[in-house]
Design a protein around this motif. Structure first.
Motif, PDB file in Angstrom:
ATOM      1  N   THR A  89      38.780 -15.450   8.681  1.00 30.82           N
ATOM      2  CA  THR A  89      38.372 -16.804   8.826  1.00 30.82           C
ATOM      3  C   THR A  89      37.220 -16.138   8.791  1.00 30.82           C
ATOM      4  O   THR A  89      35.819 -16.491   7.859  1.00 30.82           O
ATOM      5  N   ARG A  90      36.811 -15.800   9.700  1.00 28.19           N
ATOM      6  CA  ARG A  90      35.532 -15.590  10.282  1.00 28.19           C
ATOM      7  C   ARG A  90      34.968 -14.206   9.611  1.00 28.19           C
ATOM      8  O   ARG A  90      33.859 -14.003   9.535  1.00 28.19           O
ATOM      9  N   GLY A  91      35.875 -13.185   9.245  1.00 26.43           N
ATOM     10  CA  GLY A  91      34.953 -11.775   9.178  1.00 26.43           C
ATOM     11  C   GLY A  91      34.576 -12.449   7.548  1.00 26.43           C
ATOM     12  O   GLY A  91      33.839 -11.855   7.156  1.00 26.43           O
ATOM     13  N   VAL A  92      35.659 -12.971   6.711  1.00 27.04           N
ATOM     14  CA  VAL A  92      35.061 -13.925   5.325  1.00 27.04           C
ATOM     15  C   VAL A  92      33.988 -13.879   5.474  1.00 27.04           C
ATOM     16  O   VAL A  92      32.899 -13.292   4.743  1.00 27.04           O
ATOM     17  N   LEU A  93      33.505 -15.422   6.382  1.00 24.76           N
ATOM     18  CA  LEU A  93      32.542 -15.561   6.164  1.00 24.76           C
ATOM     19  C   LEU A  93      31.445 -15.238   6.919  1.00 24.76           C
ATOM     20  O   LEU A  93      30.022 -14.460   5.982  1.00 24.76           O
ATOM     21  N   GLN A  94      31.494 -13.930   7.827  1.00 25.38           N
ATOM     22  CA  GLN A  94      30.349 -12.453   8.063  1.00 25.38           C
ATOM     23  C   GLN A  94      30.053 -12.085   6.763  1.00 25.38           C
ATOM     24  O   GLN A  94      28.711 -11.569   7.085  1.00 25.38           O
ATOM     25  N   LEU A  95      30.431 -12.041   6.033  1.00 29.86           N
ATOM     26  CA  LEU A  95      30.534 -10.559   5.002  1.00 29.86           C
ATOM     27  C   LEU A  95      29.953 -11.617   4.037  1.00 29.86           C
ATOM     28  O   LEU A  95      28.662 -11.198   3.290  1.00 29.86           O
ATOM     29  N   ALA A  96      30.314 -12.801   3.354  1.00 30.81           N
ATOM     30  CA  ALA A  96      29.301 -13.677   2.818  1.00 30.81           C
ATOM     31  C   ALA A  96      27.765 -13.512   3.396  1.00 30.81           C
ATOM     32  O   ALA A  96      27.096 -14.010   2.952  1.00 30.81           O
TER      33      ALA A  96
END
Length: 127
Positions: free
Chosen positions: A108-115
């Motif tokens: 979840t943190r990785g996906v949001l950081q990418l976004a």
């Protein structure tokens, strides 16, 4: 999200929410694959990415927990807003969480950081 059987309903909801929030934030599509890679992880991730509905506008995150593999594939359009250094930063965030035993939090943190990194800056009037 293949491999999702290993997650509880609450964990799947958490990952799905992060994907929806990421898509709203940057207007690109996100997919997460959790499971064993079929063969070499990078070519497998690239094949999964190519099979998406709009690969040019998509980000695929492949996580193979048993082999401790992580691959992130971005489409050509996404790559204009999300460069390799920003992908590496998200990868480090995710790997750190995974090493601490937090698979769902890492995803979840990785996906949001990418976004967040892929989000186009707002233009001011006159720019």
């Amino acid at each position: 999200m293949p491999g999702g059987d290993a997650f509880s309903a609450g964990q799947r909801h958490e990952i799905d929410k992060a994907i929806r929030d990421a898509e709203t934030l940057c207007r690109y599509e996100f997919s997460v694959y959790v499971g064993r890679a079929d063969g070499e992880s990078r070519p497998f991730a690239e094949r999964l990415h190519a099979a998406l509905t709009a690969p040019e506008r998509s980000v695929l995150v492949l996580v193979d927990p048993s082999a401790k593999l992580l691959e992130i594939v971005t489409g050509a359009e996404v790559h204009r807003d999300l460069d390799d250094a920003e992908v590496r930063l998200a990868t480090l965030t995710m790997q750190s969480d995974f090493a601490a035993g937090d698979l769902v939090g890492g995803i979840t943190r990785g996906v949001l950081q990418l976004a967040e990194h892929a989000r186009r800056p707002l233009l001011r009037h006159g720019e």
